[in-house]
Design a protein around this motif. Structure first.
Motif, PDB file in Angstrom:
ATOM      1  N   SER A 144       0.805  -1.223   0.000  1.00  0.00           N
ATOM      2  CA  SER A 144       0.000   0.000   0.000  1.00  0.00           C
ATOM      3  C   SER A 144       0.839   1.275   0.000  1.00  0.00           C
ATOM      4  O   SER A 144       0.295   2.374  -0.047  1.00  0.00           O
ATOM      5  CB  SER A 144      -0.941   0.008   1.210  1.00  0.00           C
ATOM      6  OG  SER A 144      -0.208  -0.051   2.417  1.00  0.00           O
ATOM      7  N   GLN A 146       2.900   4.137  -1.554  1.00  0.00           N
ATOM      8  CA  GLN A 146       2.933   4.798  -2.854  1.00  0.00           C
ATOM      9  C   GLN A 146       3.890   5.983  -2.761  1.00  0.00           C
ATOM     10  O   GLN A 146       3.626   6.946  -2.042  1.00  0.00           O
ATOM     11  CB  GLN A 146       1.525   5.272  -3.253  1.00  0.00           C
ATOM     12  CG  GLN A 146       1.428   5.777  -4.670  1.00  0.00           C
ATOM     13  CD  GLN A 146      -0.011   6.079  -5.058  1.00  0.00           C
ATOM     14  OE1 GLN A 146      -0.850   6.326  -4.198  1.00  0.00           O
ATOM     15  NE2 GLN A 146      -0.308   6.042  -6.341  1.00  0.00           N
ATOM     16  N   ALA A 151      -1.017   5.481   1.813  1.00  0.00           N
ATOM     17  CA  ALA A 151      -2.272   6.120   1.456  1.00  0.00           C
ATOM     18  C   ALA A 151      -3.423   5.382   2.130  1.00  0.00           C
ATOM     19  O   ALA A 151      -3.542   4.161   1.964  1.00  0.00           O
ATOM     20  CB  ALA A 151      -2.461   6.107  -0.056  1.00  0.00           C
ATOM     21  N   THR A 153      -6.718   5.087   1.665  1.00  0.00           N
ATOM     22  CA  THR A 153      -7.620   4.320   0.796  1.00  0.00           C
ATOM     23  C   THR A 153      -6.920   3.106   0.221  1.00  0.00           C
ATOM     24  O   THR A 153      -7.492   2.009   0.142  1.00  0.00           O
ATOM     25  CB  THR A 153      -8.141   5.207  -0.343  1.00  0.00           C
ATOM     26  OG1 THR A 153      -8.800   6.350   0.210  1.00  0.00           O
ATOM     27  CG2 THR A 153      -9.123   4.441  -1.217  1.00  0.00           C
ATOM     28  N   ARG A 154      -5.666   3.291  -0.168  1.00  0.00           N
ATOM     29  CA  ARG A 154      -4.892   2.182  -0.718  1.00  0.00           C
ATOM     30  C   ARG A 154      -4.692   1.085   0.337  1.00  0.00           C
ATOM     31  O   ARG A 154      -4.733  -0.102   0.026  1.00  0.00           O
ATOM     32  CB  ARG A 154      -3.548   2.717  -1.215  1.00  0.00           C
ATOM     33  CG  ARG A 154      -2.763   1.764  -2.099  1.00  0.00           C
ATOM     34  CD  ARG A 154      -1.434   2.397  -2.486  1.00  0.00           C
ATOM     35  NE  ARG A 154      -0.666   1.551  -3.366  1.00  0.00           N
ATOM     36  CZ  ARG A 154      -0.662   1.645  -4.689  1.00  0.00           C
ATOM     37  NH1 ARG A 154      -1.415   2.559  -5.271  1.00  0.00           N
ATOM     38  NH2 ARG A 154       0.079   0.838  -5.427  1.00  0.00           N
ATOM     39  N   THR A 158      -6.083  -2.678  -0.185  1.00  0.00           N
ATOM     40  CA  THR A 158      -5.094  -3.760  -0.135  1.00  0.00           C
ATOM     41  C   THR A 158      -5.434  -4.752   0.961  1.00  0.00           C
ATOM     42  O   THR A 158      -5.356  -5.975   0.768  1.00  0.00           O
ATOM     43  CB  THR A 158      -3.682  -3.183   0.105  1.00  0.00           C
ATOM     44  OG1 THR A 158      -3.364  -2.246  -0.931  1.00  0.00           O
ATOM     45  CG2 THR A 158      -2.642  -4.287   0.116  1.00  0.00           C
TER      46      THR A 158
END
Length: 344
Positions: A144, A146, A151, A153-154, A158
């Motif tokens: 996750s 980035q 992040a 939301t990521r 995930t």
């Protein structure tokens, strides 16, 4: 806030005593108090004057008290992990299992039950469960990121995807194992503290103490994080580092709890919200209440789990959902949820 903490603390003590007096062996409330106090007070006279039998002593101290304390530690740990996770991803639906930690722990435990400890380098069930939780946490953390930043939301996406994958593998192992193993698998996945011992309390107690201390020292930063990343950064909060620390702390605490109590759901979702409704969203007030409320909630659920359908014991995950959901909906209907910042 002090009144709420005192009330919750009193409730915890009351449930411990009632749990000590509840079971097939005949032990009264007064006898349960004397047994517990007798082990804490050196040379207590009532422990050797014949007024308490050996069976009563063993029933309370070796069986009933450890499971009540483990339920309290598990409830407090899951509730605190849920509060930290909700702050980290700024999502009211976040809970300790959103990153696949429970699915990883479940896979590790089920591998031991179905394949034997040799499948996980000879680790015991709790060790394999904790290792699975750590592996899931590490995978989500790495996948996750980035550009070096976590992040929210990521992370959630995930975690959901990884949790689904691990749960699928767990289901496959369950379906292909021998029939006598299925009950043990289901009981772990739904949560239970029925086999608790005093020795099992050490790891979750240390993890809970460490994460609680960390969270309380970061309470002001958590409050700033609620206003958004930009506002928190303007206030001098290292947002990305704090979020990473919160995720790691919550995941490790969840892994330590799940390893000894199984996948008890719902606690980390509803208890932090209930605490916000009671004392507000300020983490300096909310976190202590969350820890105490989580302990009281799961200890009460465990007492119900072993008495409602006695002599059959109900898995804790079923009780927490059946009892917790209606209570939580009632709290929301009272209208204080929006004022506490839970509903927008």
């Amino acid at each position: 806030m002090l009144a709420a903490q005192l009330a919750l603390g009193g409730g915890i003590l009351a449930v411990i005593v009632v749990s000590g007096a509840t079971g097939p062996a005949d032990v009264g409330l007064g006898d349960a108090v004397r047994v517990i106090a007798g082990h804490l007070i050196p040379d207590a006279p009532w422990m050797s004057d014949g007024s308490l039998t050996r069976l009563q002593d063993q029933a309370v101290w070796q069986f009933r008290l450890p499971r009540a304390l483990l339920a309290g530690l598990a409830g407090a740990g899951l509730a605190l992990a849920g509060a930290l996770m909700q702050a980290a991803v700024r999502n009211p639906l976040a809970e300790p299992y959103v990153l696949g930690v429970s699915a990883g722990a479940g896979l590790g435990a089920v591998a031991v039950i179905t394949l034997g400890s040799a499948a996980v380098a000879g680790l015991p069930l709790s060790g394999a469960a904790f290792l699975g939780a750590l592996a899931a946490t590490a995978a989500v953390y790495l996948l996750s990121r980035q550009r070096g930043v976590l992040a929210p939301t990521r992370m959630i996406l995930t975690g959901v995807a990884l949790g689904s994958l691990l749960s699928a593998v767990t289901s496959y192992l369950t379906l292909t194992t021998e029939a006598q193993n299925v009950f043990s698998v289901l009981f772990f996945l739904l949560g239970s503290v029925s086999a608790a011992t005093m020795g099992q309390l050490v790891v979750p107690a240390v993890a809970l103490a460490a994460v609680t201390l960390y969270a309380l020292t970061r309470a002001r930063s958590l409050n700033a994080l609620l206003a958004g990343d930009e506002s928190a950064t303007a206030l001098g909060v290292p947002v990305h580092r704090l979020r990473a620390q919160l995720v790691v702390a919550a995941s490790l605490l969840t892994g330590a709890v799940v390893a000894v109590s199984g996948g008890i759901g719902f606690v980390g979702l509803i208890v932090p919200h209930a605490a916000r409704i009671l004392v507000g969203a300020d983490h300096r007030r909310m976190l202590p209440v969350t820890v105490l409320a989580g302990a009281l909630f799961l200890m009460t659920a465990d007492l119900l789990a072993r008495t409602v359908a006695a002599p059959t014991e109900i898995p804790l995950g079923i009780v927490t959902a059946v009892v917790g959901a209606p209570c939580f909906l009632w709290l929301i209907r009272r209208g204080r949820a929006a004022r506490a910042g839970m509903l927008r």
